[in-house]
Design a protein around this motif. Structure first.
Motif, PDB file in Angstrom:
ATOM      1  N   GLU A 147       0.821  -1.208   0.000  1.00 58.80           N
ATOM      2  CA  GLU A 147       0.000   0.000   0.000  1.00 58.80           C
ATOM      3  C   GLU A 147       0.857   1.261   0.000  1.00 58.80           C
ATOM      4  OE1 GLU A 147      -2.600   1.896   3.360  1.00 58.80           O
ATOM      5  OE2 GLU A 147      -3.719   0.216   2.488  1.00 58.80           O
ATOM      6  N   LYS A 148       0.664   2.105  -1.028  1.00 58.68           N
ATOM      7  CA  LYS A 148       1.439   3.341  -1.156  1.00 58.68           C
ATOM      8  C   LYS A 148       0.725   4.558  -0.581  1.00 58.68           C
ATOM      9  CE  LYS A 148       3.789   2.015  -5.458  1.00 58.68           C
ATOM     10  NZ  LYS A 148       4.069   2.437  -6.850  1.00 58.68           N
ATOM     11  N   SER A 149      -0.553   4.435  -0.269  1.00 62.98           N
ATOM     12  CA  SER A 149      -1.335   5.545   0.292  1.00 62.98           C
ATOM     13  C   SER A 149      -1.332   6.769  -0.611  1.00 62.98           C
ATOM     14  CB  SER A 149      -0.797   5.926   1.686  1.00 62.98           C
ATOM     15  OG  SER A 149      -0.840   4.817   2.548  1.00 62.98           O
ATOM     16  N   ASP A 150      -1.245   6.543  -1.917  1.00 62.28           N
ATOM     17  CA  ASP A 150      -1.249   7.631  -2.913  1.00 62.28           C
ATOM     18  C   ASP A 150      -0.097   8.613  -2.715  1.00 62.28           C
ATOM     19  OD1 ASP A 150      -3.423   6.548  -4.106  1.00 62.28           O
ATOM     20  OD2 ASP A 150      -4.853   8.082  -3.484  1.00 62.28           O
ATOM     21  N   VAL A 151       0.991   8.148  -2.129  1.00 65.49           N
ATOM     22  CA  VAL A 151       2.188   8.982  -1.968  1.00 65.49           C
ATOM     23  C   VAL A 151       3.188   8.571  -3.041  1.00 65.49           C
ATOM     24  CG1 VAL A 151       4.091   9.627  -0.449  1.00 65.49           C
ATOM     25  CG2 VAL A 151       1.803   9.237   0.496  1.00 65.49           C
ATOM     26  N   SER A 152       3.801   9.531  -3.671  1.00 67.54           N
ATOM     27  CA  SER A 152       4.743   9.251  -4.753  1.00 67.54           C
ATOM     28  C   SER A 152       6.027   8.627  -4.219  1.00 67.54           C
ATOM     29  CB  SER A 152       5.077  10.543  -5.500  1.00 67.54           C
ATOM     30  OG  SER A 152       6.134  10.320  -6.418  1.00 67.54           O
ATOM     31  N   LEU A 153       6.467   7.572  -4.898  1.00 73.01           N
ATOM     32  CA  LEU A 153       7.794   6.992  -4.647  1.00 73.01           C
ATOM     33  C   LEU A 153       8.761   7.389  -5.752  1.00 73.01           C
ATOM     34  CD1 LEU A 153       6.874   3.365  -3.432  1.00 73.01           C
ATOM     35  CD2 LEU A 153       7.440   5.369  -2.064  1.00 73.01           C
ATOM     36  N   LEU A 154       8.459   8.521  -6.405  1.00 64.64           N
ATOM     37  CA  LEU A 154       9.281   9.051  -7.507  1.00 64.64           C
ATOM     38  C   LEU A 154       9.378   8.032  -8.635  1.00 64.64           C
ATOM     39  CD1 LEU A 154      12.180  10.731  -5.463  1.00 64.64           C
ATOM     40  CD2 LEU A 154       9.926  11.638  -6.037  1.00 64.64           C
ATOM     41  N   GLU A 155       8.235   7.381  -8.938  1.00 64.03           N
ATOM     42  CA  GLU A 155       8.221   6.339  -9.964  1.00 64.03           C
ATOM     43  C   GLU A 155       8.673   6.849 -11.331  1.00 64.03           C
ATOM     44  OE1 GLU A 155       5.056   5.251  -6.897  1.00 64.03           O
ATOM     45  OE2 GLU A 155       5.773   7.054  -7.910  1.00 64.03           O
ATOM     46  N   GLY A 156       8.345   8.082 -11.642  1.00 65.61           N
ATOM     47  CA  GLY A 156       8.682   8.605 -12.963  1.00 65.61           C
ATOM     48  C   GLY A 156      10.037   9.264 -13.057  1.00 65.61           C
ATOM     49  N   LEU A 157      10.779   9.317 -11.960  1.00 65.74           N
ATOM     50  CA  LEU A 157      12.077   9.997 -11.951  1.00 65.74           C
ATOM     51  C   LEU A 157      13.185   8.991 -12.258  1.00 65.74           C
ATOM     52  CD1 LEU A 157      12.577  12.994 -11.414  1.00 65.74           C
ATOM     53  CD2 LEU A 157      13.321  12.390  -9.111  1.00 65.74           C
ATOM     54  N   PRO A 158      14.056   9.268 -13.218  1.00 67.75           N
ATOM     55  CA  PRO A 158      15.131   8.314 -13.550  1.00 67.75           C
ATOM     56  C   PRO A 158      16.108   8.137 -12.390  1.00 67.75           C
ATOM     57  CG  PRO A 158      14.866   9.982 -15.269  1.00 67.75           C
ATOM     58  CD  PRO A 158      14.066  10.448 -14.094  1.00 67.75           C
ATOM     59  N   VAL A 159      16.614   6.935 -12.255  1.00 68.48           N
ATOM     60  CA  VAL A 159      17.593   6.648 -11.206  1.00 68.48           C
ATOM     61  C   VAL A 159      18.854   7.471 -11.431  1.00 68.48           C
ATOM     62  CG1 VAL A 159      19.039   4.850 -10.181  1.00 68.48           C
ATOM     63  CG2 VAL A 159      16.673   4.341 -10.807  1.00 68.48           C
ATOM     64  N   LYS A 160      19.228   7.656 -12.685  1.00 67.32           N
ATOM     65  CA  LYS A 160      20.449   8.407 -12.983  1.00 67.32           C
ATOM     66  C   LYS A 160      20.379   9.828 -12.438  1.00 67.32           C
ATOM     67  CE  LYS A 160      22.002   5.926 -17.112  1.00 67.32           C
ATOM     68  NZ  LYS A 160      22.320   6.027 -18.555  1.00 67.32           N
ATOM     69  N   TYR A 161      19.204  10.431 -12.512  1.00 59.07           N
ATOM     70  CA  TYR A 161      19.063  11.800 -12.014  1.00 59.07           C
ATOM     71  C   TYR A 161      19.293  11.847 -10.505  1.00 59.07           C
ATOM     72  CZ  TYR A 161      16.857  16.142 -10.536  1.00 59.07           C
ATOM     73  OH  TYR A 161      16.606  17.364  -9.947  1.00 59.07           O
ATOM     74  N   ILE A 162      18.704  10.906  -9.781  1.00 60.48           N
ATOM     75  CA  ILE A 162      18.867  10.903  -8.326  1.00 60.48           C
ATOM     76  C   ILE A 162      20.311  10.602  -7.959  1.00 60.48           C
ATOM     77  CG2 ILE A 162      18.123   9.784  -6.189  1.00 60.48           C
ATOM     78  CD1 ILE A 162      15.432   9.305  -7.512  1.00 60.48           C
ATOM     79  N   LEU A 163      20.949   9.703  -8.695  1.00 56.08           N
ATOM     80  CA  LEU A 163      22.364   9.418  -8.432  1.00 56.08           C
ATOM     81  C   LEU A 163      23.220  10.655  -8.649  1.00 56.08           C
ATOM     82  CD1 LEU A 163      22.752   5.875 -10.084  1.00 56.08           C
ATOM     83  CD2 LEU A 163      22.693   6.414  -7.642  1.00 56.08           C
ATOM     84  N   SER A 164      22.883  11.437  -9.668  1.00 61.47           N
ATOM     85  CA  SER A 164      23.660  12.669  -9.915  1.00 61.47           C
ATOM     86  C   SER A 164      23.448  13.674  -8.785  1.00 61.47           C
ATOM     87  CB  SER A 164      23.251  13.283 -11.252  1.00 61.47           C
ATOM     88  OG  SER A 164      21.911  13.765 -11.211  1.00 61.47           O
TER      89      SER A 164
END
Length: 664
Positions: A147-164
Motif C-alpha cells: 500500500e502506497k497511500s497515494d504517496v509518490s515513490l518518484l516512480e517517474g524519476l530516472p535513477v540516474k538523475y537521483i544518483l547525480s
C-alpha cells in the motif's frame, strides 16, 4: 447534529457515514486526535545542524528496515515528513547565504543539497524494491505491504538523475568549509551508503559482476564508518524531532489502522542493513553458481539455519528473479540446459547421452515421449528452486502441491525406460536409473514437508511420533534409491560424492527419527476413531484424487495400515536401544565432518553445511537421555522431552532423569 437528525448530500454513501464515526480507540480510529499526536507545525526549510541531518538519515534507514520487515510505508517511511514536502526544499528555492555565526553552523545546503537527495534516494529505493516485490515471487501482506497511500515513490524519476543529485551532495560535503572534518566524513558515509544501495537495487547482476561486487564492498566500508560515528540524540527542542510524525497515517489514504512502529536502535539498524548486504553477497555468489543442487541446498540452508542469514522479502524475491527471470535461467541458459543439469548432477552423465541411448534402443510402437517428459520437467524444476525462497508456510504448501507432478514424471520415466532395450545398450544401466532421479527429488520434498512441520510447530503431541515414523519410512526409500543409483554413477564425479554424503546424512537422520519415534510411542492414540481422522487430515496432501489417474503406485505414501504393524514390530525388538541409535547417528555425523565428506555440490557453502551438521550433532547430544533399552521405553517420562524450534528445528531435547540430577 442532534440525535435523530440526518443529512443527505451527493455521493455520500453509508460507508462514508460509518467511516466518520469516532469510537475513541486510538488503534482503530484514525480520526481520533490524542494529546500525544498534537505536534507543532513542521517547516521543511528549517536550518539544521550536521549532526541533526545525520540523525534524520540514520532514522530513515531504521524505518526503511522496518518496511522491509513487513510494516506499512505509512507507518515507516512516510513518517519522515520530508517525503511529502520535497517540492518545498528544491535547490532553486534555497535562501541566500547568511552571515551570522548561528546560521553558519546551520548552512541551508544541508537541507537543500544534502538531505533532499538522500530523501529522494530513499523513496527511489522503495520504488525499486516495490517493483521487485510486486513480481509475485513473494506474497503481498504475507511478506510485505504494497500500500502506497497515494504517496509518490518518484516512480517517474530516472535513477540516474537521483544518483547525480547524490553525487552533487557528496561534492558539496567534501568541498565546503562549513563543516568540521568528523561531520564531513559522517555525512559523506551516509550519502555514499544511500547512493550505493540505490545502485545495487538498480544493477543487473549479470551485466557487470565486478561492478556489483565493488558496490557491495563500498557499502560495507561506509557502514563501518557510520557504526563508528553515531550522532548524538538531538535535544528535546531540536526541530529534527519534528521531521518524523508517527501519526502521519491519519492524513493518508490507508485501509489499515494506525500503528506506531517502534524504531530500531542504531546498532540494530546497522546490523539489519549488514545482513541485507550479506544477502546481496550470497545473491552474487549464487548468480555464478550453475548447479541446481547447490541452489536447492542454499535455499534449504536458509530454512534449516534461520539464524545464519535472515533474508528479507526483497532479497528472497531477488533470489528467485536471479535464478529465472521469466525467459532465461541465470540470465543466459535455456530450459534445455536446466534439464541437462537435472540428470547430470544426479547420474554424472549428460542428458544428450541419455536421450541418444533411448532413441537408439527404443522398442516401443510410437516414438519416445521425450518432449512431453521435458515439458513436465520445465514446469517442475524452476518453480521448485524458486520455491526454496518462499516464506516457510508457503514453501511447505508449494512442495506438497508439486508431489503429484513429481510422481507423474516418475511414472512417465518408468514407462520410457521399460521400452528401452537396456540389455544391448552401453548405457542401459544408467538409463534405467532415470526414474530414480525424479523419485529422489520427490522424496526430498516429502522429507522437507514432514520436518518443516516440526519447525513450524504444526504437530500436536499425539501426531509427533507418527510424523517421526513416517519420516523414517521416507528416509528408508530415499536410502534405497541411493543404493540403487550409486553403482551406475562415475566414481570420480561430483554426483558420486554428493550421493555418498546424502546417504550418510540420511542414515543419521533415520536413526534419530526412529529413536525419537520409539521413545515417544506412548503418545500415539491407538483409538481408531481418533487416530484415523487425525492421520488423514495431517497427510491430506498425499491422498489427492490426481494420483488415481497415474498407473504406477505412489512410493512412500503415508499408510495408516503400516503404522500399527510398525509399532508392534519395534516394540518386539528386545535389543533395540534408542540411545544407541542416536549415538550411531552422532558417530556418522562426526565422521562426515572429520573426513570433510561434504558432498559434491556444496561448493562455497561447505562451511554452512558443516554448521548444519554441527547442529544435528548438538541435537544428538540433546537426545542422549533417551531410553537405553526397550524396557525403559515403557517407563520413560515424556515430560522430560521438550520441543523447541529455537534449539533445533526438527528434534527435541531430553532432560536428565531426576535420579541422575540428584546423584550429580
Amino acid at each position: 447534529m442532534e440525535p435523530g437528525s440526518y443529512m443527505l448530500m451527493e455521493n455520500f454513501t453509508l460507508l462514508d457515514a460509518m467511516s466518520a464515526f469516532e469510537i475513541g480507540e486510538p488503534r482503530l480510529d484514525s480520526g481520533l486526535v490524542i494529546a500525544e499526536s498534537i505536534r507543532p507545525s513542521f517547516d521543511p526549510t528549517m536550518p539544521l545542524l550536521p549532526e541533526e541531518i545525520c540523525w534524520i538519515l540514520d532514522r530513515s534507514f531504521a524505518y526503511e528496515m522496518e518496511w522491509h520487515a513487513g510494516n506499512l510505508l505509512s507507518h515507516t517511511i512516510f513518517t519522515l515528513l520530508y517525503t511529502h514536502q520535497l517540492a518545498e526544499i528544491e535547490v532553486d528555492f534555497m535562501p541566500p547565504p547568511q552571515t551570522t555565526e548561528s546560521d553558519y553552523t546551520r548552512p541551508p545546503e544541508l537541507v537543500y543539497v544534502v538531505l533532499r537527495p538522500c530523501v529522494m534516494g530513499l523513496l527511489k529505493c522503495c520504488d525499486l524494491s516495490w517493483r521487485e516485490l510486486s513480481k509475485n515471487a513473494v506474497q503481498d501482506v504475507e511478506d510485505w505491504q504494497s500500500e502506497k497511500s497515494d504517496v509518490s515513490l518518484l516512480e517517474g524519476l530516472p535513477v540516474k538523475y537521483i544518483l547525480s543529485q547524490l553525487e552533487d551532495a557528496n561534492k558539496w560535503v567534501l568541498g565546503t568549509t562549513k563543516l568540521t572534518a568528523p561531520w564531513r566524513n559522517a555525512l559523506y558515509a551516509r550519502i555514499t551508503l544511500r547512493k550505493t544501495i540505490l545502485q545495487l537495487m538498480q544493477s543487473d547482476i549479470f551485466v557487470d559482476p565486478p561492478s556489483f561486487e565493488g558496490l557491495l564492498n563500498t557499502a560495507a566500508e561506509q557502514l563501518v564508518v557510520i557504526r563508528n560515528h553515531h550522532p548524538p540524540e538531538p535535544h528535546s527542542n531540536s526541530p529534527a524531532h519534528l521531521a518524523f510524525d508517527p501519526w502521519v497515517a491519519r492524513r493518508l489514504k490507508t485501509f489499515v489502522p494506525l500503528r506506531i512502529v517502534p524504531v530500531r536502535t542504531p546498532d540494530e539498524t546497522w546490523q539489519t542493513l549488514d545482513a541485507m548486504l550479506q544477502g546481496w553477497r550470497e545473491l552474487r555468489r549464487l548468480s555464478r553458481t550453475t548447479s541446481l543442487a547447490t541452489w536447492e541446498l542454499v535455499g534449504q540452508l536458509r530454512v534449516w539455519l534461520p539464524q545464519s542469514i535472515s533474508h528479507t522479502a526483497y532479497l528472497r524475491s531477488a533470489m528467485q528473479s536471479t535464478f529465472y527471470d521469466g525467459l532465461l535461467i541465470l540470465g543466459k541458459h535455456t530450459y534445455v540446459w536446466m534439464v541437462d543439469r537435472f540428470f547430470f548432477e544426479s547420474l554424472g552423465v549428460s542428458y544428450d547421452s541419455l536421450v541418444k541411448t533411448i532413441r537408439d534402443y527404443w522398442t516401443g510402437p510410437a516414438p519416445p515421449p521425450i518432449s512431453q517428459m521435458e515439458r513436465i520437467l520445465y514446469k517442475l524444476i524452476a518453480p521448485h528452486i524458486r520455491g526454496q525462497w518462499l516464506n516457510p508456510p508457503r514453501r511447505r504448501r508449494h512442495l506438497a502441491k508439486s508431489l503429484v507432478e513429481w510422481h507423474s514424471l516418475y511414472s512417465m520415466l518408468s514407462e520410457i525406460v521399460a521400452q528401452v532395450d537396456r540389455t544391448n545398450s552401453p548405457n542401459g544401466d544408467i538409463v534405467a536409473q532415470m526414474p530414480t532421479v525424479a523419485l529422489l527429488w520427490r522424496l526430498s520434498s516429502i522429507r522437507e514437508i514432514v520436518f518443516s512441520g516440526f519447525q513450524m510447530d504444526l504437530f500436536s503431541p499425539e501426531e509427533r511420533p507418527t510424523a517421526y515414523w513416517y519420516a523414517a519410512e521416507v528416509l528408508e526409500e530415499h536410502l534405497l534409491c541411493f543404493e540403487n543409483i550409486k553403482p551406475t554413477v562415475p566414481k570420480n564425479s561430483s554426483a558420486f560424492a554428493e550421493i555418498h554424503f546424502q546417504h550418510q546424512l540420511l542414515s543419521a537422520l533415520q536413526a534419530m527419527a526412529i529413536a525419537t519415534f520409539v521413545s515417544c510411542i506412548s503418545q500415539i492414540s491407538f483409538s481408531w476413531d481418533r487416530l484415523r481422522p487425525s492421520f488423514f487430515r495431517r497427510y491430506k496432501w498425499a491422498f489427492r484424487p490426481e494420483y488415481d489417474r497415474i498407473r504406477i503406485p505412489v512410493v512412500a505414501s503415508p499408510s495408516l495400515s503400516h503404522l500399527l504393524p510398525a509399532c508392534n514390530s519395534l516394540l518386539e525388538e528386545e535389543f533395540f536401544s534408542p540411545a544407541d541409535s542416536v549415538a550411531t547417528a552422532e558417530m556418522i555425523l562426526n565422521g562426515l565432518i572429520e573426513t570433510e565428506s561434504l558432498g559434491g555440490w556444496a561448493g562455497q557453502w561447505a562451511d554452512e553445511r558443516i554448521k548444519f551438521l554441527e547442529g544435528l550433532i548438538k541435537a544428538c547430544v540433546g537426545l542422549r537421555y533417551l531410553p537405553r533399552s526397550m524396557r525403559e521405553v515403557e517407563d520413560f517420562d515424556l515430560s522430560r522431552v521438550k520441543w523447541n524450534p529455537d534449539v533445533h528445528p526438527w528434534f527435541p531435547s531430553v532432560s536428565a532423569p531426576s535420579s541422575e540430577i540428584v546423584t550429580s
